[in-house]
Write an enzyme that holds these catalytic residues in place. Structure first.
Site, short mmCIF file in Angstrom:
data_model
loop_
_atom_site.label_atom_id
_atom_site.label_comp_id
_atom_site.label_asym_id
_atom_site.label_seq_id
_atom_site.Cartn_x
_atom_site.Cartn_y
_atom_site.Cartn_z
N CYS A 1 -41.45 -65.00 -36.35
CA CYS A 1 -40.20 -65.61 -36.80
C CYS A 1 -40.13 -65.64 -38.33
O CYS A 1 -39.10 -65.33 -38.92
CB CYS A 1 -40.08 -67.03 -36.26
SG CYS A 1 -40.22 -67.12 -34.46
N SER A 2 -41.24 -66.00 -38.94
CA SER A 2 -41.30 -66.17 -40.40
C SER A 2 -41.46 -64.86 -41.16
O SER A 2 -40.97 -64.72 -42.28
CB SER A 2 -42.47 -67.08 -40.76
OG SER A 2 -42.31 -68.35 -40.19
#
Length: 169
Positions: free
Chosen positions: A58-59
């Site tokens: 996600c990051s």
């Protein structure tokens, strides 16, 4: 059964903190309601979901891809890009600040997972210590009608990433 192309996006309420460039990362403003049908009526939008803010995929790729693609998405008529996760609006606000989403991506929490459930896109990650979360997905909506659904079936970002979404606009 999960949401399909041609469906009307379910109505739901997410929670987010509007972008304020002067706000410190440690500030704790109160999230406000983001009402799906009210906000997206008459607009083209991308809703994408991450299983968890501050997690590797996600990051490192999913969220940064949409932040980087902001202008390209706008040039294709997208007026709203909303990132959702089954966490509260406070966490999504901190995630937005940490990753400098600014006003490019609305970071909204679906803490009760009610909206994610209405899409049929929840998953149980209890074995990973995360509880009920969203699947990784992206949906393109035009005046509340679903035009594209990309749901990841394996780790990584393919059909739910900014490049895949751009190719479908």
């Amino acid at each position: 059964m999960s949401i399909q192309v041609g469906d009307i996006i379910p109505d739901g309420v997410l929670h987010y903190v509007p972008f304020d460039p002067k706000e410190d990362i440690t500030a704790c403003p109160r999230p406000i309601a983001y009402k799906i049908h009210e906000k997206l009526k008459g607009k083209k939008a991308v809703i994408f979901a991450i299983p968890g803010p501050f997690t590797p995929t996600c990051s490192e790729s999913h969220v940064p891809g949409f932040i980087s693609a902001h202008e390209a998405l706008q040039s294709k008529g997208v007026s709203e890009v909303i990132c959702i996760s089954v966490v509260d609006g406070f966490v999504m606000n901190a995630f937005a600040k940490a990753y400098k989403a600014g006003d490019k991506v609305i970071m909204a929490g679906d803490g009760s997972h009610a909206f994610t459930d209405s899409l049929g896109l929840s998953q149980d990650l209890t074995a990973n210590g995360m509880g009920i979360r969203s699947k990784r997905f992206a949906i393109v909506v035009d005046d509340l009608v679903v035009k594209y659904v990309g749901i990841e079936t394996e780790r990584g970002v393919t059909s739910s990433g900014a490049e895949a979404v751009l190719s479908k606009l």
